[in-house]
Design a protein around this motif. Sequence first.
Motif, PDB file in Angstrom:
ATOM      1  N   SER A   1      29.329   4.240 -29.503  1.00 30.29           N
ATOM      2  CA  SER A   1      28.914   5.201 -28.492  1.00 30.29           C
ATOM      3  C   SER A   1      28.223   6.365 -29.208  1.00 30.29           C
ATOM      4  CB  SER A   1      30.118   5.697 -27.705  1.00 30.29           C
ATOM      5  OG  SER A   1      30.876   6.539 -28.526  1.00 30.29           O
ATOM      6  N   ILE A   2      27.237   6.884 -28.545  1.00 29.83           N
ATOM      7  CA  ILE A   2      26.454   7.968 -29.148  1.00 29.83           C
ATOM      8  C   ILE A   2      26.837   9.270 -28.467  1.00 29.83           C
ATOM      9  CG2 ILE A   2      24.108   8.820 -29.594  1.00 29.83           C
ATOM     10  CD1 ILE A   2      24.767   6.107 -30.893  1.00 29.83           C
ATOM     11  N   SER A   3      27.130  10.271 -29.250  1.00 24.86           N
ATOM     12  CA  SER A   3      27.416  11.546 -28.610  1.00 24.86           C
ATOM     13  C   SER A   3      26.438  12.602 -29.098  1.00 24.86           C
ATOM     14  CB  SER A   3      28.845  11.973 -28.934  1.00 24.86           C
ATOM     15  OG  SER A   3      28.932  12.272 -30.296  1.00 24.86           O
ATOM     16  N   LEU A   4      26.043  13.461 -28.223  1.00 26.52           N
ATOM     17  CA  LEU A   4      25.157  14.547 -28.604  1.00 26.52           C
ATOM     18  C   LEU A   4      25.978  15.816 -28.732  1.00 26.52           C
ATOM     19  CD1 LEU A   4      22.024  13.946 -26.361  1.00 26.52           C
ATOM     20  CD2 LEU A   4      22.224  13.622 -28.809  1.00 26.52           C
ATOM     21  N   GLU A   5      25.800  16.498 -29.899  1.00 20.56           N
ATOM     22  CA  GLU A   5      26.562  17.735 -30.093  1.00 20.56           C
ATOM     23  C   GLU A   5      25.614  18.914 -30.170  1.00 20.56           C
ATOM     24  OE1 GLU A   5      28.763  17.297 -33.663  1.00 20.56           O
ATOM     25  OE2 GLU A   5      30.166  15.867 -32.782  1.00 20.56           O
ATOM     26  N   LYS A   6      26.066  20.070 -29.758  1.00 21.45           N
ATOM     27  CA  LYS A   6      25.244  21.278 -29.892  1.00 21.45           C
ATOM     28  C   LYS A   6      25.658  21.994 -31.174  1.00 21.45           C
ATOM     29  CE  LYS A   6      23.361  21.924 -25.579  1.00 21.45           C
ATOM     30  NZ  LYS A   6      23.383  22.317 -24.249  1.00 21.45           N
ATOM     31  N   LYS A   7      24.652  22.443 -31.909  1.00 27.49           N
ATOM     32  CA  LYS A   7      24.952  23.071 -33.188  1.00 27.49           C
ATOM     33  C   LYS A   7      24.035  24.271 -33.386  1.00 27.49           C
ATOM     34  CE  LYS A   7      24.773  21.577 -37.785  1.00 27.49           C
ATOM     35  NZ  LYS A   7      24.254  20.615 -38.719  1.00 27.49           N
TER      36      LYS A   7
ATOM     37  N   GLU B   1      20.441  20.152 -30.565  1.00 26.75           N
ATOM     38  CA  GLU B   1      21.303  19.021 -30.229  1.00 26.75           C
ATOM     39  C   GLU B   1      21.210  18.006 -31.341  1.00 26.75           C
ATOM     40  OE1 GLU B   1      20.055  17.617 -26.371  1.00 26.75           O
ATOM     41  OE2 GLU B   1      21.736  18.688 -25.466  1.00 26.75           O
ATOM     42  N   VAL B   2      22.383  17.633 -31.852  1.00 32.81           N
ATOM     43  CA  VAL B   2      22.365  16.653 -32.942  1.00 32.81           C
ATOM     44  C   VAL B   2      23.051  15.386 -32.453  1.00 32.81           C
ATOM     45  CG1 VAL B   2      22.542  16.681 -35.456  1.00 32.81           C
ATOM     46  CG2 VAL B   2      23.349  18.646 -34.166  1.00 32.81           C
ATOM     47  N   SER B   3      22.444  14.263 -32.696  1.00 32.67           N
ATOM     48  CA  SER B   3      23.086  13.015 -32.275  1.00 32.67           C
ATOM     49  C   SER B   3      23.990  12.530 -33.392  1.00 32.67           C
ATOM     50  CB  SER B   3      22.050  11.969 -31.912  1.00 32.67           C
ATOM     51  OG  SER B   3      21.287  11.687 -33.045  1.00 32.67           O
ATOM     52  N   PHE B   4      25.151  12.069 -32.975  1.00 31.28           N
ATOM     53  CA  PHE B   4      26.117  11.543 -33.931  1.00 31.28           C
ATOM     54  C   PHE B   4      25.750  10.085 -34.220  1.00 31.28           C
ATOM     55  CE2 PHE B   4      30.431   9.693 -34.573  1.00 31.28           C
ATOM     56  CZ  PHE B   4      30.687  10.328 -35.778  1.00 31.28           C
ATOM     57  N   PHE B   5      25.799   9.697 -35.450  1.00 31.03           N
ATOM     58  CA  PHE B   5      25.467   8.325 -35.831  1.00 31.03           C
ATOM     59  C   PHE B   5      23.988   7.964 -35.582  1.00 31.03           C
ATOM     60  CE2 PHE B   5      28.430   6.286 -37.987  1.00 31.03           C
ATOM     61  CZ  PHE B   5      29.386   5.491 -37.394  1.00 31.03           C
ATOM     62  N   PRO B   6      23.075   8.832 -35.902  1.00 32.13           N
ATOM     63  CA  PRO B   6      21.681   8.553 -35.547  1.00 32.13           C
ATOM     64  C   PRO B   6      21.111   7.301 -36.206  1.00 32.13           C
ATOM     65  CG  PRO B   6      21.816  10.440 -37.011  1.00 32.13           C
ATOM     66  CD  PRO B   6      23.218  10.069 -36.664  1.00 32.13           C
TER      67      PRO B   6
END
Length: 569
Positions: free
Chosen positions: A394-400, A360-365
């Motif tokens: 807003s923070i979004s978590l993406e799966k990679k 899981e990668v957070s966008f805008f960490p």
Amino acid sequence: MPSFKIYRGVAGLYDYGPPGCAVKSNVLAFWRQHFVLEEGMLEVDCPCVTPDVVLKASGHVDKFTDLMVKDEKTGTCYRADHLLKDFCKEKLEKDLTLSSEKAAELKHVVAVLDDLSPEELGAKLKEYGITAPDTKNALSDPYPFNLMFQTSIGPSGLLPGYMRPETAQGIFVNFKDLYYYNGNRLPFAAAQIGQAFRNEISPRQGLLRVREFTLAEIEHFVDPEDKSHPKFADVAELEFLMFPREEQLSGQSAKKIVLGEAVSKGTVNNETLGYFIGRVYLFLTHLGIDKEKLRFRQHLPNEMAHYAADCWDAEIECSYGWIECVGIADRSAYDLKAHSEKSGVALVAQEKFSEPREVEVSFFPNIWSLLLGEVEFNVCTLGKTVSIKKNMVSISLEKKKEHQRVFTPSVIEPSFGIGRIIYCLYEHCFYTRPSKAGEEQLNVFQFPPLVAPVKCTVFPLIKSKEFDDVAKEIAKSLRAAGISHIIDITGTSIGKRYARTDEIGVPFAVTVDSTTNVTIRERDSKNQIRVNTNEVASVVKEVIDGQSTWADIMWKYPAHHTAPTANEE
Ligand SMILES: Nc1ncnc2c1ncn2[C@@H]1O[C@H](COP(=O)(O)OP(=O)(O)OP(=O)(O)O)[C@@H](O)[C@H]1O
């Protein structure tokens, strides 16, 4: 010998004469065998002259300094911390009127010496009334002095450089090529032997603090998430003097600890660091360093660089006290990161996954971490400055899916001061052999055959052409076997010839007392055996190569119970 002696020498510069040179070359040969060969290390050889940018990146240009004070009248320079330390130690040892409070204060000053700022150090020097040791003149305030010898590379004077203060940087800047050479696999170690230059403020104690010296350094690159060592079991049972931080801080002394326990209890930070501590112990004791005068002292928190995970010094006791001879440090990823940043070349390793891993990668960490701290900040974009507030992000978590992990390796660095080791070895191997009444005492260097500058001497017992010819034949066979030797056909008494060779630590003397069988005498036991002339080279080689001990040899060959001559000793 002091270098440039006929011009009255220069402090901190020394030459090795013929026996010293031979000892040094034997120590380095064994270092190569014990570390480079046995551990499969990659040896490199980099220049001493180093451009400014490299040492700027490593932090040496800004931070490789000692605090210096000057004699206000003569201009003589001293290391401020050494003056303060010497003062405190002398008071503690010699001043019997010292109150317990004052003694505790002086001990505290010694303990925090490395933490004192120039101002605090200056204040202490003034408070204790410390003056220039030679003249008793007043001293200047302390100020930092960079220990590197500066130079400029090329005739234009536009490319500043320094003589390297350590060899390690040459390895770090070559990391990418070395990693590739190693098949892009970790862990691996690179090693380098070479000259290092430090413009010490006050060189002292002979070879212990000089301005040019030989360093032998190892940089072992390892995954920071796995610092286990496959060969740790080989050294885990070694037991020797260790001086962990807690013991130092609570005023105890060094004690014997089993290395495996020190690692499993976490006293030593990790297995790889522990493995090298064990290997350094084996190296030094094999050379002839006395086990009881060798300890591994852990750095106190104020001695360690902020990035270091753990550091231990191999300290050897000699007439100057306990001296750091090898520094063994887990330097984490500091050096490779510093050179990556400065050069723009990624000095990293990859771990390829057998199966891709979902992460899981957070966008805008980065912004998120700033906002977590409730910080508002401005961003300049397309020529406009926009003020960003927490509620605007807003923070979004993406799966990679990731196929590999890219990381900066940690570095574990054993760094050997070869001159210091040799000096301590000289002290540990030296003794005076008691003599018969009225005779001169004999000085002996009890070097193990491995380091002895000359392995064997050959003497004809009496002056005769026949014996001289046999001696020359034996010398020829020693030469062919690569055994360093001295042939002495001067005809002086055997006793004198033995004394001369004992004095430079030659372990074996061959006396030609017949044309078929000769006597081999061992320096320390003075035991003698009889061997055939054509066996001499193989017998001596067996012992110096470590295949047999002298005791083994004594079993195999008949003893020569009487000395070859009455005037032997
Ligand atoms: N001026 C010197 N002369 C001879 N050997 C040295 C000198 N400075 C350092 N060494 C040797 O180099 C090794 C590695 O250097 P390192 O930078 O760790 O030393 P250091 O901590 O600066 O030493 P010190 O505190 O004694 O100045 C030391 O363990 C020591 O054996």
